[in-house]
Write an enzyme that holds these catalytic residues in place. Structure first.
Site, mmCIF file in Angstrom:
data_model
loop_
_atom_site.group_PDB
_atom_site.id
_atom_site.type_symbol
_atom_site.label_atom_id
_atom_site.label_comp_id
_atom_site.label_asym_id
_atom_site.label_seq_id
_atom_site.Cartn_x
_atom_site.Cartn_y
_atom_site.Cartn_z
ATOM 1 N N CYS B 84 0.820 -1.218 0.000
ATOM 2 C CA CYS B 84 0.000 0.000 0.000
ATOM 3 C C CYS B 84 0.850 1.263 0.000
ATOM 4 C CB CYS B 84 -0.953 -0.020 1.184
ATOM 5 S SG CYS B 84 -1.888 -1.559 1.292
ATOM 6 N N ILE B 210 -13.060 -1.000 -1.071
ATOM 7 C CA ILE B 210 -12.344 -1.533 -2.238
ATOM 8 C C ILE B 210 -12.542 -0.523 -3.365
ATOM 9 C CG2 ILE B 210 -12.350 -3.401 -3.941
ATOM 10 C CD1 ILE B 210 -13.336 -5.226 -1.581
ATOM 11 N N LYS B 330 -10.214 5.899 4.375
ATOM 12 C CA LYS B 330 -11.485 5.415 4.896
ATOM 13 C C LYS B 330 -12.677 5.836 4.033
ATOM 14 C CE LYS B 330 -14.465 3.710 7.547
ATOM 15 N NZ LYS B 330 -15.220 3.572 6.298
ATOM 16 N N HIS B 334 -9.265 3.664 -1.254
ATOM 17 C CA HIS B 334 -7.871 3.188 -1.164
ATOM 18 C C HIS B 334 -7.519 2.281 -2.347
ATOM 19 C CE1 HIS B 334 -4.124 1.813 0.338
ATOM 20 N NE2 HIS B 334 -4.540 0.828 1.101
#
Lengths: 133, 388
Positions: B84, B210, B330, B334
């Protein structure tokens, strides 16, 4: 660093497969000359760089360091949900596995558990498990 | 050593881009960044591109040349992969290349396509960032790993699910007017607490969604900006990277993320500032507990104090240190390999004054971005400043 130039092979200290299979008989970990624990495959202590690693018997029980009840899993573990993942502290090393024979409501950090291996886990590979002890 | 300016930024909206290939997503962000910078794409000397799971999601490895082509560039490219933190590393290496004098202009950013997979497939793909032998084979998922950290945190330092719910609610509030955010809606503390469990103690609204999306930044040397009279008021004043043992079980304290502390210490020293100088931050809140760990690791709070920050209103829009004014991972979403670049893009706009939430920090001149990979086995921190 030891190597060909010194005519000496770096010790390899086993494979992951050997290590996980050995859990059925109590299991082992690796210890360097400074007392740091680690798990195979390992050629060098990740804490201090020591290359002389010896096999030591894993303590028969450890304590739950943290845990989670997993409800959303990868496909291989989908039929297992919900299952309890735990990280268990054995002193020199910690292990991660699935907690058997106890529900998430019943487990607490500090509980004593014993390690074992299920040779044919959900994804067809050996699975590290813990049971109350 | 030359300074580095952010000449332009570009994002796709984050969310579900059904039927759009990854190369199309990145092209949108890249062209947007080049247009924002007002520069010639022919001057871009290298593409630094972040991507994590393209080989799994699109069966596409070797993505950098494809993305160079999609963006209409005439230069080589390199893909950076650090889970990430992939785009954070891509940006950091671009900054280092410009500072070294090797290049005057790079394009940096990333892309991830995820919603074309099922939730179970995404769970499996993200788990690749964990230790395959000692975590994934033991049934650890990515939310599960952060759940283990959250439980360890509660046990060691206190706090509870309600504290975490305030983090989620805050970040959703911040995303309300961000046109790039995946979820532009409020989520109450009660909704977070009542959401289905993903991995206890974390529920669905403790987790980032997602997401498909891409980010891009045009980075240039001070000299290039001056020679071409670019309107590029924001500089990358500090960069830092930290690492840690890959598996959670091997960390001395599973509630802490020292890789982020190392990254921050390096970035602060690089920029000549301390944590106290940071006025606004975008941190890697892939899960609510991750924002707490970030606040403490970055030096904003002592261990055990960060968990109440959102509840006390200290990190909200009106607080002393607004955190994740973009909505964070959040609520903004992401897209793993794009996230690190998007944090710098959002922060650049916040500091320039053209972000919808710039009015929360109208006088801010120092902002921080924190991008983490895995359970923070990798961390990248950047300090952005409004240049004199």
């Amino acid at each position: 660093m030891t190597g060909e130039g010194e005519g000496e092979e770096t010790p390899r200290n086993g494979s992951y497969e050997e290590w996980v299979d050995a859990l059925a008989e109590g299991g082992f970990y690796l210890e360097c000359g400074d007392g740091h624990g680690s798990l195979p495959p390992r050629r060098v202590c990740p804490e201090c760089g020591y290359t002389d690693l010896a096999e030591r018997a894993l303590p028969g029980t450890g304590t739950v360091a943290t845990f989670s009840e997993v409800h959303v899993a990868a496909p291989a573990f989908a039929d297992e949900t919900p299952y309890v993942t735990a990280v268990v502290d054995f002193g020199p090393v910690r292990l991660t596995g699935v907690l058997r024979d106890v529900s998430a409501d019943e487990v607490a950090i500090g509980d004593s558990v014993a390690p074992d291996v299920e040779p044919d886990g959900p994804d067809g590979r050996p699975l590290v498990v813990f049971r109350p002890a | 050593m030359t300074g580095v300016r952010v000449a332009g930024v570009g994002l796709t909206p984050f969310g579900r881009h059904e039927g759009r290939e990854g190369r199309d997503l990145f092209a949108e962000a890249a062209l947007s960044a080049l247009a924002d910078a007002g520069v010639e794409s022919g001057d871009v000397e290298h593409l630094n591109y972040g991507n994590f799971m393209g080989a799994l999601a699109e069966r596409q490895g070797h993505q950098a040349p494809l993305m160079v082509e999609a963006a209409g560039l005439r230069c080589p490219g390199t893909r950076y992969e650090e889970a990430c933190a992939s785009a954070g590393v891509a940006v950091r290496e671009a900054v280092r290349a410009i500072r070294s004098g090797e290049a005057d202009m790079l394009l940096a950013g990333g892309m991830e396509r995820m919603t074309n997979l099922s939730t179970a497939e995404v769970t499996e793909s993200l788990a690749v960032a964990a230790d395959e032998l000692f975590e994934v084979r033991a049934g650890v998922t990515f939310p599960g790993a952060y759940a283990l950290m959250a439980r360890a945190y509660f046990d060691r330092y206190g706090g509870d699910r309600e504290d975490l719910a305030h983090v989620a609610s805050k970040n959703h509030s911040n995303a309300l007017n961000n046109e790039y955010a995946q979820y532009q809606r409020e989520v109450t503390v009660e909704e977070v607490l009542d959401a289905p469990t993903v991995a206890s103690p974390l529920g669905l609204f403790d987790a980032c969604p997602i997401t498909d999306g891409a980010s891009a930044l045009v980075l240039v040397s001070d000299e290039y900006a001056a020679e071409h009279d670019l309107d590029a008021p924001v500089s990358v004043a500090g960069t830092g990277q930290g690492g840690d043992r890959a598996a959670l079980q091997d960390r001395a304290d599973m509630a802490l993320t020292p890789a982020a502390t190392d990254a921050a210490d390096e970035a602060y020293a690089d920029a000549g500032i301390t944590a106290d100088d940071v006025e606004v931050a975008e941190v890697h809140d892939c899960f609510t507990i991750a924002e707490v760990a970030a606040l403490e690791s970055l030096g904003f709070y002592e261990p055990g104090e960060g968990i109440g920050a959102a509840r006390r209103g200290e990190t909200t829009r009106d607080g002393d240190l607004p955190v994740n004014l973009s909505g964070g991972l959040k609520a903004k979403g992401h897209p793993v390999g794009a996230t690190g670049g998007s944090q710098l893009a959002e922060m650049t706009r916040i500091l320039r004054g053209d972000h919808p939430n710039s009015d929360a920090v109208p006088d801010a001149t120092v902002g921080l971005t924190h991008n983490a990979g895995g359970t923070v086995a990798s961390a990248v921190v950047h300090v952005l400043e409004v240049a004199e």
